[in-house]
Design an enzyme around this catalytic site. Structure first.
Site, PDB file in Angstrom:
ATOM      1  N   HIS A 233     -25.949  52.232 -33.919  1.00  0.00           N
ATOM      2  CA  HIS A 233     -25.451  52.014 -32.708  1.00  0.00           C
ATOM      3  C   HIS A 233     -24.488  52.999 -32.220  1.00  0.00           C
ATOM      4  O   HIS A 233     -23.553  53.362 -33.059  1.00  0.00           O
ATOM      5  CB  HIS A 233     -24.697  50.861 -32.815  1.00  0.00           C
ATOM      6  N   SER A 234     -24.584  53.772 -31.247  1.00  0.00           N
ATOM      7  CA  SER A 234     -23.588  54.567 -30.591  1.00  0.00           C
ATOM      8  C   SER A 234     -23.128  55.699 -31.667  1.00  0.00           C
ATOM      9  O   SER A 234     -24.259  56.618 -32.141  1.00  0.00           O
ATOM     10  CB  SER A 234     -22.273  53.863 -30.379  1.00  0.00           C
ATOM     11  N   TYR A 235     -21.958  55.771 -32.314  1.00  0.00           N
ATOM     12  CA  TYR A 235     -21.569  56.786 -33.308  1.00  0.00           C
ATOM     13  C   TYR A 235     -22.488  56.665 -34.462  1.00  0.00           C
ATOM     14  O   TYR A 235     -22.702  57.582 -35.057  1.00  0.00           O
ATOM     15  CB  TYR A 235     -20.056  56.464 -33.684  1.00  0.00           C
TER      16      TYR A 235
END
Lengths: 242, 242, 242
Positions: free
Chosen positions: B75-77
């Site tokens: 997720h994301s980073y």
């Protein structure tokens, strides 16, 4: 939580046409106002009424009713109006909610934000009608209320009123850019809204002018107030709440 | 079909915060792991922990647990991390699943992929906090968890932990571009995710770096793990299955 | 309201594969035809059958069946065909409905509208197969039918037929641009359709070539006819009605 909403209609509409949406918000406990802007009321002079008059009529409404902590929603053209009202009476407003609405910079008109063929069309109609613009039915049916059946498209078209073209030409005046205004800001984007072409879209082209803002999206056309007022009320509440 | 999922959290999060999503996947018969990356654990030094440490901690987890045929979600980073883990231990991975996650090229940092105003903001906060970045609440509330009510936005904000800025600055190292990696790849795009502005979007800007990939979309913000973990679990399964 | 629909399949498909969609439209009272274009029928010569043949076969179908007031839907490659059929027999057609379909300008081929790597891929396969193109399974599974499970992806892949590459190379001939044709026009966009990459999308890139048109959107991949025929039938009715 009982909040205060003011729902500002778009071009060709009146406040009364927002009432079905307002009823759903009232059912959820909120106080809701649906004023009609100068320029869209029965006796208004479509030749001379301009953007300044529309803005003044809404400022006057907020002051006369002494409304505070307002969640001020503007639809389409209504975005031109609520932006300037927020600039003039920020202390009455808690959050601005744009529903597929114009977000002007200082010195921009609505016509600066739409495709050139719309400007040419509106100018031509206004020239032939003492400054009043009516939206041609085929555009209404295909590009504005694309999620309705023909019967609803025709019925609602009959509810529209001629709109003063001067409000499309007049330039917005803002002492502070919207991105710098210290107010809550939300943008509701109906995903099938083609009143502006998706190659020149409402979101993110205009929404991101708000700086930090909250995006709310739902299925629907530019006229979700007619095709599914409950879904719109739900989106307004998700956009307008703290 | 009982598959093995490893869910890798984003910045400011921990593995524990993915547990509500994991439970829905376990209810569907899958084995699910939610490790916490180096840099986001209680004792980790936010001044010195970098991207290489986070990657090494996940490689170590996969090896210690001897996990195989993994559907590895970031997720994301977390996308920065799973990309490099796939480069280092491809034989353990069956499919990469990016959920609104960064997809780096070799030599790119997370900061290379976000708007410049975020970099300036994060650098300033880190400089004042020994290298640790905390996300300002207004950004969290409006741009990250825009689909929550205020109570949920506040509660979940309290669960976040300071994130080592070094992991945003460090550059990814990939021996093979992701588009050329011979693994299944999927991208989950939450449609109202404005953690990156929609003018500089997750999808298709970053997703198409995967080469041939499977797109899965659903309604929701960047923090769907908190606002609707079941919907996210459903999306993960549609993205992660063969 | 009982309307007449003609559903035109895309490349690799046949009319028979549209029958599950047709059944849902018939359940709503409509008359529905699902012809198979020249080039996709069992005995057709994949080396020599071109776009003109496909167009002629559909004109012939409309004339033989003496169909009038037709809501003519084309899927994908089918958009190349219905566009030219509308140019040739406009009096039989009430509305064109494009479902993630190509909208050509005069002189453009399908290959002019897709990413160059698809053209290179198709040309290579056709050169090795007497002019017939089969879509590689990984592309089918990940980019065309991304919303199916593996079992449905495999089963439906088995239903496809080799497609004549000449129909991708041949140029469309239109005496009038589609935007200027005096017919109703609608575009159905399945939101997770990645048969064309979202950086080079169906909508609004191709849809806006129709001039004034009605947008209908729903969740789904390029192959919603297989993954949710009822949802597609609903979209077709909302697109095809007056």
């Amino acid at each position: 939580m009982a909040d205060t909403y003011v729902l500002v209609h778009g071009a060709w509409h009146t406040g009364e046409l927002m009432e079905p949406v307002a009823r759903h918000l009232r059912d959820r406990g909120h106080t809701v106002h649906c004023p009609t802007l100068a320029g869209n009321r029965p006796g208004d002079d479509r030749r001379t009424t301009g953007l300044t008059d529309a803005v003044a009529s809404l400022v006057d409404y907020l002051e006369t009713q002494d409304l505070k902590d307002v969640r001020l929603m503007g639809h389409s053209y209504g975005g031109m109006v609520i932006s300037q009202v927020a600039d003039q009476v920020p202390s009455r407003i808690r959050r601005l909610v744009y529903w597929n609405a114009f977000v002007p910079l200082d010195g921009e008109s609505l016509n600066d934000l739409v495709p050139p063929h719309y400007v040419a069309l509106f100018d031509g109609i206004a020239a032939a009608n003492d400054g009043a613009v009516m939206l041609p039915y085929p555009i209404w049916r295909e590009a504005f209320i694309n999620d309705a059946d023909a019967a609803l498209a025709e019925k609602t078209y009959g509810w529209l009123n001629p709109h003063p073209n001067k409000t499309f030409v007049d330039k917005a005046r803002l002492s502070t850019p919207l991105a710098a205004m210290n107010l809550g800001k939300s943008y509701i984007n109906c995903q099938q809204d083609t009143a502006l072409p998706h190659s020149l879209p409402w979101h993110p082209r205009l929404s991101e002018r708000l700086g930090l803002f909250r995006l709310v999206e739902c299925a629907g056309s530019h006229e979700l107030c007619f095709t599914d007022p409950e879904r719109l009320a739900d989106a307004i509440e998700r956009a307008g709440r703290d």
